[in-house]
Design an enzyme around this catalytic site. Structure first.
Site, PDB file in Angstrom:
ATOM      1  N   ASP A   9      43.063  42.193  37.749  1.00 52.12           N
ATOM      2  CA  ASP A   9      42.292  41.900  37.340  1.00 52.12           C
ATOM      3  C   ASP A   9      41.687  41.950  36.350  1.00 52.12           C
ATOM      4  OD1 ASP A   9      39.809  40.680  38.074  1.00 52.12           O
ATOM      5  OD2 ASP A   9      39.080  42.739  38.145  1.00 52.12           O
ATOM      6  N   ASP A  11      38.411  42.866  34.260  1.00 52.79           N
ATOM      7  CA  ASP A  11      36.970  43.841  34.137  1.00 52.79           C
ATOM      8  C   ASP A  11      37.920  44.980  35.461  1.00 52.79           C
ATOM      9  OD1 ASP A  11      36.126  42.563  32.153  1.00 52.79           O
ATOM     10  OD2 ASP A  11      35.395  41.124  32.952  1.00 52.79           O
TER      11      ASP A  11
END
Length: 173
Positions: A9, A11
């Site tokens: 992922d 952020d």
């Protein structure tokens, strides 16, 4: 288990979470990100990014801004073999938005690896569910934004990216 690919992922996992970030100057790698990615790449493990970017659907960001931020991530952390981005909002019902598995499956296909030989590292339960739904192996790295109940339910939890490296490569190797 050794993995052929590790997906991240963006952020809160690879870089500090700046909500709806469209400014590449605000990109700051998470502690341990450079080291982990360097080790993965040095051992031939493919890397990719799977990222929900609902700010596009909400009109808070353009796809060009997201792409510019992603380019800055690569300047700081090196090239990734796959970038899969969902531009939709939660209410859009798209097949790609995590926790659905389409981003993970697309990244695996782009990297030429089966999901069952892939780890997915993320900071919230949507990342865990996307990995599991795709047949991949989730690793949750909680941040202050991660709910406690998500941590309790996660099958594998690492305190930070350095601990992810220890999980993937074994301690002391």
């Amino acid at each position: 288990m050794a993995f052929d690919a590790v997906l991240f992922d963006r952020d809160g996992t690879l870089v500090r979470d700046v909500p709806y970030n469209g400014d590449p100057r605000l990109v700051e790698p998470m502690p341990g990100a450079r080291e982990l990615l360097g080790r993965l790449r040095a051992t031939g493990v493919r890397t990719g990014v799977v990222s929900n970017q609902s700010g596009i659907a909400r009109g808070l960001l353009t796809r060009a801004q997201v792409d510019t931020v992603n380019a800055r991530v690569e300047e700081l952390l090196g090239r990734f073999g796959s970038w899969q981005v969902c531009p939709h909002g939660p209410e859009d019902g798209c097949p790609c938005r995590k926790p659905r598995p389409a981003l993970v499956r697309a990244a695996c296909a782009a990297l030429g690896v089966p999901p069952e030989r892939t780890a997915v590292v993320g900071d919230i339960e949507a990342d865990v569910h996307a990995a599991l739904a795709a047949g991949a192996h989730p690793i949750l790295v909680p941040t202050p934004a991660t709910r406690r109940d998500e941590v309790v339910r996660a099958p594998v939890v690492a305190a930070d990216l350095r601990e992810v490296m220890a999980l993937l490569f074994g301690r002391g190797r």
